[in-house]
Write a protein that holds these residues in place. Structure first.
Motif, short mmCIF file in Angstrom:
data_model
loop_
_atom_site.label_atom_id
_atom_site.label_comp_id
_atom_site.label_asym_id
_atom_site.label_seq_id
_atom_site.Cartn_x
_atom_site.Cartn_y
_atom_site.Cartn_z
N GLU A 1 0.84 -1.18 0.00
CA GLU A 1 0.00 0.00 0.00
C GLU A 1 0.88 1.23 0.00
N MET A 2 0.43 2.25 -0.73
CA MET A 2 1.13 3.53 -0.76
C MET A 2 0.10 4.62 -0.50
N PRO A 3 0.48 5.65 0.24
CA PRO A 3 -0.47 6.71 0.58
C PRO A 3 -0.82 7.61 -0.60
N ILE A 4 -2.10 7.94 -0.70
CA ILE A 4 -2.56 8.99 -1.61
C ILE A 4 -2.61 10.25 -0.75
N VAL A 5 -1.86 11.26 -1.14
CA VAL A 5 -1.70 12.45 -0.30
C VAL A 5 -2.38 13.69 -0.85
N GLY A 6 -3.00 13.58 -2.00
CA GLY A 6 -3.69 14.74 -2.57
C GLY A 6 -4.19 14.45 -3.95
N GLY A 7 -4.71 15.50 -4.58
CA GLY A 7 -5.23 15.37 -5.92
C GLY A 7 -5.70 16.71 -6.44
N SER A 8 -6.20 16.69 -7.66
CA SER A 8 -6.74 17.90 -8.28
C SER A 8 -8.02 17.54 -9.03
N GLY A 9 -8.74 18.55 -9.46
CA GLY A 9 -10.00 18.32 -10.17
C GLY A 9 -11.00 17.66 -9.25
N VAL A 10 -11.64 16.58 -9.70
CA VAL A 10 -12.63 15.90 -8.87
C VAL A 10 -11.99 15.25 -7.65
N PHE A 11 -10.68 15.11 -7.66
CA PHE A 11 -9.97 14.52 -6.52
C PHE A 11 -9.29 15.57 -5.65
N ARG A 12 -9.73 16.81 -5.75
CA ARG A 12 -9.15 17.88 -4.94
C ARG A 12 -9.20 17.48 -3.46
N MET A 13 -8.08 17.62 -2.78
CA MET A 13 -7.92 17.30 -1.36
C MET A 13 -8.14 15.81 -1.05
N ALA A 14 -7.87 14.95 -2.01
CA ALA A 14 -8.05 13.51 -1.82
C ALA A 14 -7.06 12.98 -0.79
N ARG A 15 -7.46 11.90 -0.16
CA ARG A 15 -6.57 11.15 0.72
C ARG A 15 -7.02 9.71 0.65
N GLY A 16 -6.08 8.82 0.88
CA GLY A 16 -6.46 7.42 0.80
C GLY A 16 -5.25 6.53 0.63
N VAL A 17 -5.49 5.39 0.01
CA VAL A 17 -4.43 4.41 -0.15
C VAL A 17 -4.51 3.77 -1.53
N ALA A 18 -3.35 3.57 -2.13
CA ALA A 18 -3.24 2.83 -3.39
C ALA A 18 -2.74 1.44 -3.04
#
Length: 175
Positions: A147-164
């Motif tokens: 697992e790797m951390p999702i630390v952000g995003g843009s567009g529809v994923f603005r301020m995303a957090r989670g795990v890959a």
């Protein structure tokens, strides 16, 4: 890592159901932030294949850009750095429909065990997520499931957090 197809089984995201950032101006972004405390969190699960080709003579998607003074002597390739622009596809076959690109870098960071530091963006180029990105930053150990951390995003994923969640499906050092 030729034909490396990392299966991102589950990406849990928290993103606000708002318009694409890339299509918004400063005023729209300010309005988005004003509504943020009242927005519901959303979970999105994505499934696609990641193809990293660093061997062979043609169609490389990752290139070696740096190494340490003792990298060639290291059993874990400690200090080796690659830049990548890898296709993300709908199926394991690299010629299946491309959904986007994984763009960034990875570095072999373990001296005593094979592990990488991954820093990259998942750039979506088709479908409902077109123009949006997810940012992944973290350790990628050489184990069957990681697992790797999702630390952000843009567009529809603005301020995303989670795990890959990733799993190696294929590895070929020659083509």
């Amino acid at each position: 890592m030729e034909n490396l197809a990392i299966l991102l089984l589950v990406i849990f995201l928290v993103a606000m159901p708002m318009a694409y950032c890339v299509k918004e101006g400063a005023e729209e972004v300010d309005e988005w932030f004003d509504k943020l405390p009242y927005a519901k969190q959303k979970v999105t699960k994505l499934h696609f294949f990641f193809h990293d080709r660093f061997a062979g003579k043609h169609n490389r998607t990752a290139v070696r850009v740096a190494h340490g003074p003792d990298t060639d002597k290291s059993p874990t390739s400690f200090g080796l750095v690659f830049i990548m622009d890898d296709p993300l596809t709908e199926r394991m076959n690299p010629t299946s429909k491309e959904l986007g690109r994984a763009q960034g870098l990875y570095a072999f960071s373990g001296q005593d065990e094979l592990s990488l530091l991954m820093s990259f963006n998942l750039v979506f180029t088709t479908g409902e997520f077109n123009g949006s990105t997810l940012t992944v930053l973290g350790r990628n150990p050489a184990v069957p499931h990681r697992e790797m951390p999702i630390v952000g995003g843009s567009g529809v994923f603005r301020m995303a957090r989670g795990v890959a969640s990733a799993k190696l499906r294929s590895f070929n050092m020659t083509t």
